[in-house]
Design a protein around this motif. Structure first.
Motif, PDB file in Angstrom:
ATOM      1  N   PHE A  24       0.863  -1.214  -0.036  1.00  0.00           N
ATOM      2  CA  PHE A  24       0.025  -0.073  -0.030  1.00  0.00           C
ATOM      3  C   PHE A  24       0.927   1.228  -0.112  1.00  0.00           C
ATOM      4  N   LYS A  25       1.922   1.201   0.986  1.00  0.00           N
ATOM      5  CA  LYS A  25       2.822   2.543   0.888  1.00  0.00           C
ATOM      6  C   LYS A  25       4.112   2.415   0.178  1.00  0.00           C
ATOM      7  N   LYS A  26       4.042   1.373  -0.770  1.00  0.00           N
ATOM      8  CA  LYS A  26       5.296   0.930  -1.552  1.00  0.00           C
ATOM      9  C   LYS A  26       5.318   1.373  -2.874  1.00  0.00           C
ATOM     10  N   SER A  27       6.165   1.858  -3.651  1.00  0.00           N
ATOM     11  CA  SER A  27       6.289   2.012  -4.921  1.00  0.00           C
ATOM     12  C   SER A  27       6.539   0.685  -5.556  1.00  0.00           C
ATOM     13  N   ASN A  37       3.116   5.513  -3.938  1.00  0.00           N
ATOM     14  CA  ASN A  37       2.222   4.898  -2.935  1.00  0.00           C
ATOM     15  C   ASN A  37       0.510   5.140  -3.520  1.00  0.00           C
ATOM     16  N   MET A  38      -0.249   4.492  -2.606  1.00  0.00           N
ATOM     17  CA  MET A  38      -1.462   4.120  -3.183  1.00  0.00           C
ATOM     18  C   MET A  38      -2.421   5.453  -2.839  1.00  0.00           C
ATOM     19  N   LYS A  39      -2.035   6.269  -1.868  1.00  0.00           N
ATOM     20  CA  LYS A  39      -2.652   7.614  -1.830  1.00  0.00           C
ATOM     21  C   LYS A  39      -2.299   8.377  -3.023  1.00  0.00           C
ATOM     22  N   GLU A  40      -1.075   8.698  -3.061  1.00  0.00           N
ATOM     23  CA  GLU A  40      -0.709   9.381  -4.418  1.00  0.00           C
ATOM     24  C   GLU A  40      -1.312   9.081  -5.691  1.00  0.00           C
ATOM     25  N   GLU A  41      -1.248   7.546  -5.944  1.00  0.00           N
ATOM     26  CA  GLU A  41      -1.812   7.018  -7.094  1.00  0.00           C
ATOM     27  C   GLU A  41      -3.264   7.505  -7.319  1.00  0.00           C
ATOM     28  N   MET A  52     -10.359   5.700  -2.018  1.00  0.00           N
ATOM     29  CA  MET A  52      -9.288   4.608  -2.000  1.00  0.00           C
ATOM     30  C   MET A  52      -9.778   3.653  -0.981  1.00  0.00           C
ATOM     31  N   TYR A  53     -10.055   4.102   0.224  1.00  0.00           N
ATOM     32  CA  TYR A  53     -10.217   3.196   1.289  1.00  0.00           C
ATOM     33  C   TYR A  53     -11.627   2.187   0.938  1.00  0.00           C
TER      34      TYR A  53
END
Length: 121
Positions: A24-27, A37-41, A52-53
């Motif tokens: 989730f938090k990884k590139s 990460n997922m938030k940026e995506e 997202m959630y």
């Protein structure tokens, strides 16, 4: 054929759970717009964080449903079509932001495999 379907279900479910719970938090090379990460995506897609959630929860629940459908067949159709629908939306999001087609490859594979599971049995 039943073994093949079960293996496909496991591959789909484990892969999706891996993305949403462990990466989730990884590139990755598959993230839209080369985000980290997922938030940026999701931000790159122009989507709100709360969505997202919702999407993550649905993907994990549908993945668990796909795993459970190995023993409880009635879950198969809902889980497989649900994952297929979400993967179609993922492909459309990549197209929306102008990602290279290769970024959609995982979503296309899981869309295809989910439809295979839903339609073969």
């Amino acid at each position: 054929m039943e073994y093949l379907i079960s293996i496909i279900k496991i591959i789909i479910a484990v892969s999706i759970i891996n993305v949403w719970l462990f990466r989730f938090k990884k590139s990755t090379i598959w993230r839209g717009n080369n985000t980290d990460n997922m938030k940026e995506e999701f931000k790159a897609y122009g989507l709100p964080e709360w969505l997202m959630y919702v999407v993550g929860t649905l993907k994990v629940l549908l993945s668990l449903g796909l795993l459970l459908s190995i023993y409880f067949n009635e879950l198969e159709i809902y889980s497989a079509y649900g994952i297929a629908f979400l993967m179609l939306i993922a492909i459309l999001m990549h197209i929306k932001i102008g990602d290279p087609i290769k970024k959609s490859f995982p979503a296309f594979i899981f869309l295809s495999l989910s439809l295979f599971v839903a339609l073969v049995q």
